[in-house]
Write a protein that holds these residues in place. Structure first.
Motif, PDB file in Angstrom:
ATOM      1  N   VAL A  57     -22.213  29.299 -19.670  1.00 38.66           N
ATOM      2  CA  VAL A  57     -20.913  29.203 -20.327  1.00 38.66           C
ATOM      3  C   VAL A  57     -21.080  29.837 -21.699  1.00 38.66           C
ATOM      4  O   VAL A  57     -22.035  29.543 -22.411  1.00 38.66           O
ATOM      5  N   PHE A  58     -20.140  30.752 -22.030  1.00 36.98           N
ATOM      6  CA  PHE A  58     -20.303  31.577 -23.228  1.00 36.98           C
ATOM      7  C   PHE A  58     -19.441  31.076 -24.380  1.00 36.98           C
ATOM      8  O   PHE A  58     -18.423  30.417 -24.170  1.00 36.98           O
ATOM      9  N   GLN A  59     -19.860  31.473 -25.558  1.00 38.47           N
ATOM     10  CA  GLN A  59     -19.088  31.102 -26.743  1.00 38.47           C
ATOM     11  C   GLN A  59     -17.661  31.633 -26.674  1.00 38.47           C
ATOM     12  O   GLN A  59     -16.716  30.935 -26.991  1.00 38.47           O
ATOM     13  N   ARG A  60     -17.534  32.876 -26.232  1.00 40.72           N
ATOM     14  CA  ARG A  60     -16.202  33.494 -26.183  1.00 40.72           C
ATOM     15  C   ARG A  60     -15.617  33.456 -24.764  1.00 40.72           C
ATOM     16  O   ARG A  60     -14.887  34.356 -24.366  1.00 40.72           O
ATOM     17  N   PHE A  61     -15.946  32.480 -24.008  1.00 33.61           N
ATOM     18  CA  PHE A  61     -15.434  32.184 -22.653  1.00 33.61           C
ATOM     19  C   PHE A  61     -15.725  33.277 -21.627  1.00 33.61           C
ATOM     20  O   PHE A  61     -16.164  33.001 -20.529  1.00 33.61           O
ATOM     21  N   ASN A  62     -15.371  34.549 -21.989  1.00 35.03           N
ATOM     22  CA  ASN A  62     -15.593  35.690 -21.091  1.00 35.03           C
ATOM     23  C   ASN A  62     -15.002  35.488 -19.711  1.00 35.03           C
ATOM     24  O   ASN A  62     -15.600  35.848 -18.699  1.00 35.03           O
ATOM     25  N   LEU A  63     -13.809  34.908 -19.659  1.00 37.10           N
ATOM     26  CA  LEU A  63     -13.120  34.841 -18.366  1.00 37.10           C
ATOM     27  C   LEU A  63     -12.685  36.249 -17.999  1.00 37.10           C
ATOM     28  O   LEU A  63     -12.495  37.106 -18.863  1.00 37.10           O
ATOM     29  N   PHE A  64     -12.513  36.495 -16.684  1.00 33.91           N
ATOM     30  CA  PHE A  64     -12.039  37.805 -16.238  1.00 33.91           C
ATOM     31  C   PHE A  64     -10.519  37.843 -16.452  1.00 33.91           C
ATOM     32  O   PHE A  64      -9.790  37.119 -15.783  1.00 33.91           O
ATOM     33  N   PRO A  65     -10.034  38.670 -17.390  1.00 37.91           N
ATOM     34  CA  PRO A  65      -8.621  38.576 -17.780  1.00 37.91           C
ATOM     35  C   PRO A  65      -7.647  39.004 -16.686  1.00 37.91           C
ATOM     36  O   PRO A  65      -6.484  38.627 -16.729  1.00 37.91           O
ATOM     37  N   HIS A  66      -8.128  39.792 -15.714  1.00 40.07           N
ATOM     38  CA  HIS A  66      -7.209  40.283 -14.685  1.00 40.07           C
ATOM     39  C   HIS A  66      -7.127  39.346 -13.493  1.00 40.07           C
ATOM     40  O   HIS A  66      -6.480  39.660 -12.503  1.00 40.07           O
ATOM     41  N   MET A  67      -7.788  38.211 -13.566  1.00 38.75           N
ATOM     42  CA  MET A  67      -7.750  37.249 -12.464  1.00 38.75           C
ATOM     43  C   MET A  67      -7.140  35.943 -12.970  1.00 38.75           C
ATOM     44  O   MET A  67      -7.294  35.591 -14.138  1.00 38.75           O
ATOM     45  N   THR A  68      -6.486  35.225 -12.050  1.00 33.60           N
ATOM     46  CA  THR A  68      -5.963  33.910 -12.415  1.00 33.60           C
ATOM     47  C   THR A  68      -7.136  32.953 -12.602  1.00 33.60           C
ATOM     48  O   THR A  68      -8.275  33.275 -12.262  1.00 33.60           O
ATOM     49  N   SER A 126     -14.468  56.503 -20.475  1.00 32.22           N
ATOM     50  CA  SER A 126     -13.911  55.859 -21.669  1.00 32.22           C
ATOM     51  C   SER A 126     -13.288  54.517 -21.296  1.00 32.22           C
ATOM     52  O   SER A 126     -13.388  53.547 -22.038  1.00 32.22           O
ATOM     53  N   GLY A 127     -12.662  54.461 -20.111  1.00 30.41           N
ATOM     54  CA  GLY A 127     -12.081  53.193 -19.659  1.00 30.41           C
ATOM     55  C   GLY A 127     -13.144  52.141 -19.451  1.00 30.41           C
ATOM     56  O   GLY A 127     -12.985  50.985 -19.855  1.00 30.41           O
ATOM     57  N   MET A 128     -14.259  52.546 -18.839  1.00 26.50           N
ATOM     58  CA  MET A 128     -15.317  51.577 -18.582  1.00 26.50           C
ATOM     59  C   MET A 128     -15.953  51.106 -19.878  1.00 26.50           C
ATOM     60  O   MET A 128     -16.322  49.945 -20.013  1.00 26.50           O
ATOM     61  N   LEU A 129     -16.065  52.014 -20.853  1.00 26.00           N
ATOM     62  CA  LEU A 129     -16.654  51.629 -22.134  1.00 26.00           C
ATOM     63  C   LEU A 129     -15.746  50.659 -22.888  1.00 26.00           C
ATOM     64  O   LEU A 129     -16.207  49.923 -23.754  1.00 26.00           O
ATOM     65  N   SER A 130     -14.441  50.689 -22.548  1.00 25.35           N
ATOM     66  CA  SER A 130     -13.508  49.811 -23.262  1.00 25.35           C
ATOM     67  C   SER A 130     -13.617  48.363 -22.789  1.00 25.35           C
ATOM     68  O   SER A 130     -13.082  47.469 -23.416  1.00 25.35           O
ATOM     69  N   VAL A 177     -15.192  45.371 -13.702  1.00 25.87           N
ATOM     70  CA  VAL A 177     -15.084  46.402 -14.734  1.00 25.87           C
ATOM     71  C   VAL A 177     -13.940  47.381 -14.452  1.00 25.87           C
ATOM     72  O   VAL A 177     -13.047  47.568 -15.282  1.00 25.87           O
ATOM     73  N   LEU A 178     -13.939  47.985 -13.249  1.00 21.98           N
ATOM     74  CA  LEU A 178     -12.914  48.994 -12.974  1.00 21.98           C
ATOM     75  C   LEU A 178     -11.494  48.439 -13.050  1.00 21.98           C
ATOM     76  O   LEU A 178     -10.620  49.098 -13.622  1.00 21.98           O
ATOM     77  N   PRO A 179     -11.207  47.252 -12.470  1.00 20.65           N
ATOM     78  CA  PRO A 179      -9.830  46.754 -12.586  1.00 20.65           C
ATOM     79  C   PRO A 179      -9.370  46.632 -14.037  1.00 20.65           C
ATOM     80  O   PRO A 179      -8.203  46.854 -14.336  1.00 20.65           O
ATOM     81  N   GLN A 180     -10.305  46.301 -14.932  1.00 20.87           N
ATOM     82  CA  GLN A 180      -9.910  46.188 -16.340  1.00 20.87           C
ATOM     83  C   GLN A 180      -9.851  47.554 -16.998  1.00 20.87           C
ATOM     84  O   GLN A 180      -9.029  47.788 -17.889  1.00 20.87           O
ATOM     85  N   ALA A 181     -10.729  48.455 -16.561  1.00 20.90           N
ATOM     86  CA  ALA A 181     -10.741  49.796 -17.135  1.00 20.90           C
ATOM     87  C   ALA A 181      -9.449  50.537 -16.775  1.00 20.90           C
ATOM     88  O   ALA A 181      -8.975  51.379 -17.534  1.00 20.90           O
ATOM     89  N   MET A 182      -8.871  50.202 -15.611  1.00 26.77           N
ATOM     90  CA  MET A 182      -7.668  50.894 -15.138  1.00 26.77           C
ATOM     91  C   MET A 182      -6.545  50.881 -16.177  1.00 26.77           C
ATOM     92  O   MET A 182      -5.788  51.843 -16.286  1.00 26.77           O
ATOM     93  N   ARG A 183      -6.444  49.800 -16.917  1.00 28.72           N
ATOM     94  CA  ARG A 183      -5.388  49.684 -17.918  1.00 28.72           C
ATOM     95  C   ARG A 183      -5.509  50.819 -18.938  1.00 28.72           C
ATOM     96  O   ARG A 183      -4.514  51.363 -19.405  1.00 28.72           O
ATOM     97  N   VAL A 184      -6.746  51.177 -19.261  1.00 26.33           N
ATOM     98  CA  VAL A 184      -6.990  52.249 -20.226  1.00 26.33           C
ATOM     99  C   VAL A 184      -6.959  53.609 -19.532  1.00 26.33           C
ATOM    100  O   VAL A 184      -6.585  54.613 -20.118  1.00 26.33           O
ATOM    101  N   ILE A 185      -7.341  53.634 -18.249  1.00 31.38           N
ATOM    102  CA  ILE A 185      -7.467  54.899 -17.531  1.00 31.38           C
ATOM    103  C   ILE A 185      -6.115  55.482 -17.147  1.00 31.38           C
ATOM    104  O   ILE A 185      -5.918  56.694 -17.213  1.00 31.38           O
TER     105      ILE A 185
END
Lengths: 327, 283
Positions: free
Chosen positions: B125-136, A186-190, A214-222
């Motif tokens: 380069v994407f319309q919605r940027f798609n930056l990785f939010p967990h990285m600076t 579910s975290g990965m799907l988020s 993916v996993l670092p971001q999924a962790m927030r939900v997991i």
């Protein structure tokens, strides 16, 4: 009209309608009398309950104080912690693996993961524990060799290979992995589809994307449900009493079968479980904070930072600090 | 290939799509196009969204794709780096088929690792940027060079800071995407794409999700890139950018190329009534 309900900050009331600085609203706060009444009511109730428990002649208080730090109980506590930590760690790794298999487009992996979750989530944990505990009845020998030949690499007695403790650990881990897999999935799907696309567009491979993006971001939900699962796991270790693993609850029942102080020992055990689950919520808080970085514009202060700030009597909110400095 | 689609009859042949970009250059020497698409087809669940797109972009050229939404221009862009699989035709970048390998007379599907290797040369380069939010911002730029290209952390960092400086954001290296404005995020995304030293940059409506006053900063960065000789394919609604920076403007509608040519011709003297109607509605 409204001015009548506002009181000017330190302004001398001159005349019938005092002029109020329109910049400041220092209003009389809305009162909540019913909250106070309810709180007092409940407080009285809890005090009465406490007194009745304390004065209950059927509870032998010295037994509780005698056994709360008893070496046998403490060794049970240590084993319970060990079981929880090991089972959670190993099952998390398995869970990630199963979730990745489940979401992969490899139909073999996909089906295998589905079957695993189906089997381990579909049968009671208690039955799985008993099953692993009594595996020796099903297969007395476990051997490894080449199928359809007599050649064996090794062969051991099942009960030697899997003692009660290992069986218990195996049961808890394998069962938990099925639940963890669904949480990780579910975290990965988020995670937004655009994140995969961005990672692929800079030439990341699917595996690299999984671990780095993916996993670092999924962790927030997991993490919140995993904290929940850890607390469940801590208490589920008590089920291992059915295969005589000497964890906290088993030890307590053994002691109470000797001194016949069941209720007292259950209270001792409950205190320990409550204490341990309380302690567990601390690492969860910090893990959530760590994986929440980048989500909020700025992280809220930790309880310790709040406490220190309160002790220094400096407001945490920087805007307020500014305005106070200015005034 | 496909029979004449609804748009084919309207398509003007002022400059046949492929020959315009891949024809002989000023000196008469044949230039190998960096990107060439030949009769590209793509369907989603029975609906054909690309009905035989043929285009070519020479090295150093900027091509702008215009057209109403649903015309297939974004889909075509995503096919170029194999984010979408094509159902027919060929796309090749730098002389290499995208997503497929040809051995003798057979076409083989590439495995994900080979596709990933190929995508390193194609930035997006994407319309919605798609930056990785967990990285600076800096980590967003250095993640792929460190993890994929395996260059040293220090080198990647130096290059990342240099790229951030180039897009005017050197001071925000340590900020997380959520702390940046849309325009800043998009410029970080451009720096991220540039960090892999791509030979081709794809822009999928890079300014459509931005507040009007932030569009200019992003377009300025794109203009500088174009002036520096970067080969770019830009899906955009910014007619002004297309007029000023594009070498070729392509107007697409209903999954076909309706009209293509230099901006002065397509934008100021469109031959097709559909192009004219579209331009009237956006300008």
């Amino acid at each position: 009209m409204t001015q009548a309900t506002l009181t000017g900050p330190g302004r001398a009331a001159a005349g019938p309608a005092p002029e109020i600085d329109p910049d400041d609203i220092v209003a009389v706060p809305l009162r909540h009398p019913w909250r106070w009444i309810l709180a007092v009511f409940l407080l009285i109730g809890f005090v009465c309950l406490g007194i009745s428990l304390w004065q209950n002649q059927n509870i032998d208080h010295p037994t509780i104080t005698e056994f709360i730090f008893n070496p046998r109980i403490l060794s049970g506590v240590v084993l319970t912690i060990m079981l929880t930590v090991v089972a959670m760690l190993v099952s998390s790794v398995l869970g990630v693996l199963l979730a990745v298999m489940r979401l992969s487009n490899n139909p073999v992996m996909n089906t295998l993961a589905w079957l695993y979750v189906w089997a381990f989530r579909g049968t009671p944990l208690l039955i799985q524990i008993v099953f692993w505990g009594y595996l020796g009845l099903l297969y007395s020998q476990i051997s490894m060799g080449i199928p359809f030949t007599d050649f064996t690499i090794f062969s051991v007695d099942t009960n030697t290979l899997i003692p009660a403790l290992t069986a218990g650990l195996l049961a808890l881990t394998l069962n938990q992995a099925a639940y963890s897999a669904e949480i990780v999935r579910s975290g990965m799907l988020s995670v937004d589809e655009g994140q995969y696309e961005a990672a692929y567009s800079v030439g990341m491979s699917p595996v690299f994307t999984l671990f780095k993006v993916v996993l670092p971001q999924a962790m927030r939900v997991i993490i919140p449900p995993m904290g929940n699962e850890t607390i469940s796991m801590l208490k589920n270790t008590s089920l291992l009493s059915v295969i005589a693993v000497l964890e906290l609850y088993t030890v307590a029942t053994q002691i109470s079968s000797q001194n016949l102080r069941q209720v007292e020992l259950l209270l001792v055990v409950s205190c320990w479980y409550l204490f341990l689950t309380s302690v567990l919520s601390i690492p969860q808080y910090y893990l959530e904070r760590y994986y929440g970085r980048g989500k909020a514009r700025s992280l809220p202060p930790t309880p310790f930072q709040r406490l220190r700030a309160a002790l220094r009597r400096t407001p945490i909110n920087t805007h307020r600090t500014d305005s106070q400095d200015a005034s | 290939m496909t029979g004449p689609g609804p748009g084919t009859s309207v398509a003007t042949s002022r400059a046949t799509t492929a020959s315009l970009a891949s024809g002989p250059d000023a000196l008469g020497v044949a230039v190998e196009p960096l990107l060439s698409a030949l009769k590209v087809r793509k369907s989603y669940g029975g609906v054909e969204v690309l009905k035989g797109i043929s285009l070519a972009v020479n090295p150093g050229q900027v091509m702008c794709l215009l057209g109403p939404s649903g015309s297939g221009k974004s889909t075509f862009l995503r096919c170029i780096n194999h984010l979408e699989r094509i159902d027919g035709g060929r796309i090749s970048v730098g002389g290499e088929l995208v997503g497929y390998a040809q051995r003798k007379d057979r076409i083989f599907e590439m495995n994900p690792r080979e596709v990933a290797r190929q995508r390193r040369g194609i930035g997006m380069v994407f319309q919605r940027f798609n930056l990785f939010p967990h990285m600076t911002a800096l980590e967003n730029i250095t993640a792929a060079p460190i993890g994929v290209r395996r260059i040293s952390k220090q080198k990647a960092k130096d290059r990342g800071l240099e790229l951030l400086d180039r897009v005017g954001l050197a001071s925000l290296a340590q900020s997380y995407p959520a702390q940046l404005s849309g325009g800043q995020q998009q410029r970080v995304a451009i720096a991220r794409a540039l960090a892999m030293d791509p030979q081709l940059l794809l822009f999928d409506e890079p300014t459509s999700a931005l507040d009007p006053e932030l569009v200019g900063d992003v377009l300025d960065v794109m203009r500088t890139l174009a002036a520096d000789g970067m080969t770019m394919v830009v899906v955009t609604h910014e007619i002004g950018f297309a007029r000023g920076a594009a070498d070729v403007v392509v107007f697409m509608d209903g999954g076909v190329v309706v009209e293509s040519g230099p901006p002065a011709e397509v934008l100021d003297n469109p031959q097709s009534p559909r192009t004219r109607a579209f331009l009237d509605s956006v300008m």
